[in-house]
Enzyme design. Structure first.
Site, PDB file in Angstrom:
ATOM      1  CD  GLU A   1      -3.785  -2.290  -0.263  1.00 41.42           C
ATOM      2  OE1 GLU A   1      -4.251  -1.156  -0.076  1.00 41.42           O
ATOM      3  OE2 GLU A   1      -4.333  -3.061   0.247  1.00 41.42           O
TER       4      GLU A   1
ATOM      5  CB  CYS B   1      -8.183  -0.313   0.726  1.00 43.26           C
ATOM      6  SG  CYS B   1      -7.247  -0.318   2.166  1.00 43.26           S
TER       7      CYS B   1
END
Length: 454
Positions: A228, A262
């Site tokens: 990720e 993010c």
């Protein structure tokens, strides 16, 4: 080499820890592997009870964890508590749903009785970042442990106290000894850990560069990896959007955790008909964010996690300005103590310019103008990243249709992007591969095994 906990408010080293030696790493890996031999055979009911016990401890220690986060990476206390409480919900979710997600699935194939089983594989290494030092660890650790695996944590080197506090919480719950251990090691030791036979895979949340290195190391050992990585989420505002709501939640997304997320909104792509009005409303909302000491209960946005991160962000802002960008607000390092950076809005960066394509890890919003919905979609997808995104319109049917055109792992219509236990979370393109959370997450590190009677 020392691993240091440095306060971003003062720049002072609060605590220092010796990095693990090779012997200490080997001992920890061996201990966790020994724990796996019994943990893999434990019942689903017992694993669920362990998670519920751990969730109780998280809720009891929310203030303690919040104080550690405030001291190590500048997260305001209120946000830190919310992160810990959210982490407890992922324990509850998998305690309630994990057994059914991993239940053996009977099938009949060519007259044979068959089953698809989900068997634990071994020890998984988690390489985790500092920006959500509790949630991001547990959203991968909880399903991995529920599946019957054990876990080693290599946390970010600037949050060692959070790493050790997590390990202590596992020890103080009813989890068996050594199913979860923290390794105080630097990035250079990750490949060394992956070479141990008992370590079957690695999950990483972090930068694109870190992901490439760790994925390559895992690939060299033929071990499973889940990545990720970064994001540059598109926040698409159409002409018929509720601008007050879009501006308010857009500012919240861009400034939450000081913009160090993010899945924060980063590229605001706004229809030309409402462009000026939206920029004005976004400016008002970002200007109203309460900035200050993370230990102050009224603070909404604290400092960045370090002075170096702030310097890196300023260099990116300068790059945008040199490319032709115009500062609407913010854009400069303030005077005074603490690694603070002001909420910043930049317009007119040429869309194809490299400066507008980087991920800005801080409270900086880049706003672009789109002449049509189709151009907005083209701009949203013209990115090396594909983690999250959102579409803002009063027409939900249109919003859903356009959301499905955005190349990302998670897209919201009229909502702020966030990760939730029942939904798969992860990205495409340079944002990584694999999924966390939901049924997909708990099955990432299992042997999907077919068993048949001929």
């Amino acid at each position: 080499m020392a691993i240091q906990s440095t306060n971003p408010m003062t720049g002072r080293v609060e605590k220092s820890f010796d990095e693990f030696t090779s012997a200490q790493i080997f001992s920890a890996v061996s201990d966790v592997n020994c724990a796996f031999t019994s943990w893999k055979n434990s019942s689903m009911e017992f694993r669920a009870d362990c998670l519920r016990s751990f969730a109780v401890l998280l809720r009891e220690r929310a203030d303690h964890f919040a104080e550690l986060m405030a001291a190590e990476m500048g997260k305001p206390l209120k946000s830190g508590r919310a992160e810990v409480l959210k982490s407890a919900t992922v324990c509850d979710f998998y305690a309630d749903n994990g057994p059914s997600m991993l239940a053996s699935e009977p099938k009949t194939v060519d007259g044979m009785k068959c089953w698809v089983d989900y068997a634990p594989m071994g020890t998984v290494l988690a390489v985790m970042p500092w920006n959500y030092p509790i949630w991001q660890v547990l959203r991968i650790a909880v399903p991995t442990l529920m599946a019957g695996n054990t876990m080693l944590l290599k946390h970010a080197s600037n949050v060692p106290q959070c790493a050790l506090a997590l390990e202590q919480a596992f020890r103080d719950s009813i989890f068996p000894e050594n199913v979860f251990r923290s390794l105080l090691i630097g990035a250079g030791q990750v490949e060394h850990v992956l070479k141990h036979d008992s370590v079957v895979g690695v999950c990483l949340t972090g930068s694109e560069g870190a992901g490439r290195k760790v994925a390559a190391a895992a690939g060299a050992q033929l071990k499973k990896s889940v990545m990720e990585l970064g994001g540059s989420d598109a926040f698409v505002v159409l002409a018929d959007a509720d601008l007050d709501k879009a501006a308010s939640l857009g500012a919240e997304s861009r400034c939450s955790n000081a913009g160090q997320a993010c899945i924060a909104a980063k590229r605001f792509i706004v229809h030309t008909d409402i462009y000026d009005e939206f920029v004005s409303k976004l400016s008002e909302c970002m200007n109203s964010v309460s900035i200050g000491d993370p230990f102050d209960e009224n603070t909404v946005m604290g400092p960045l996690a370090s002075h170096q991160f702030r310097n890196d962000l300023q260099a990116q802002v300068d790059k945008c300005i040199n490319a032709g960008g115009k500062i609407v607000m913010g854009g400069a390092i303030p005077e005074g103590e603490g690694a603070f950076y002001p909420p910043t809005i930049i317009t007119d960066v040429p869309f194809k310019n490299e400066a507008g394509r980087d991920e800005l890890f801080g409270p900086v919003a880049l706003v672009f103008r789109a002449e049509s919905e189709d151009q907005a979609m083209e701009m949203a997808n013209d990115s090396l990243f594909g983690l999250g995104g959102s579409v803002w319109t009063r027409d939900e049917e249109k919003g859903l249709r356009l959301a499905r055109r955005i190349e990302a792992g998670l897209v919201y219509v009229n909502g702020r992007v966030s990760s939730r236990p029942p939904l798969p979370f992860g990205g495409v393109k340079n944002s990584g591969y694999g999924r966390e959370l939901s049924t997909y997450g708990i099955r990432e590190f299992v042997n999907v095994k077919s068993v048949c009677i001929g």
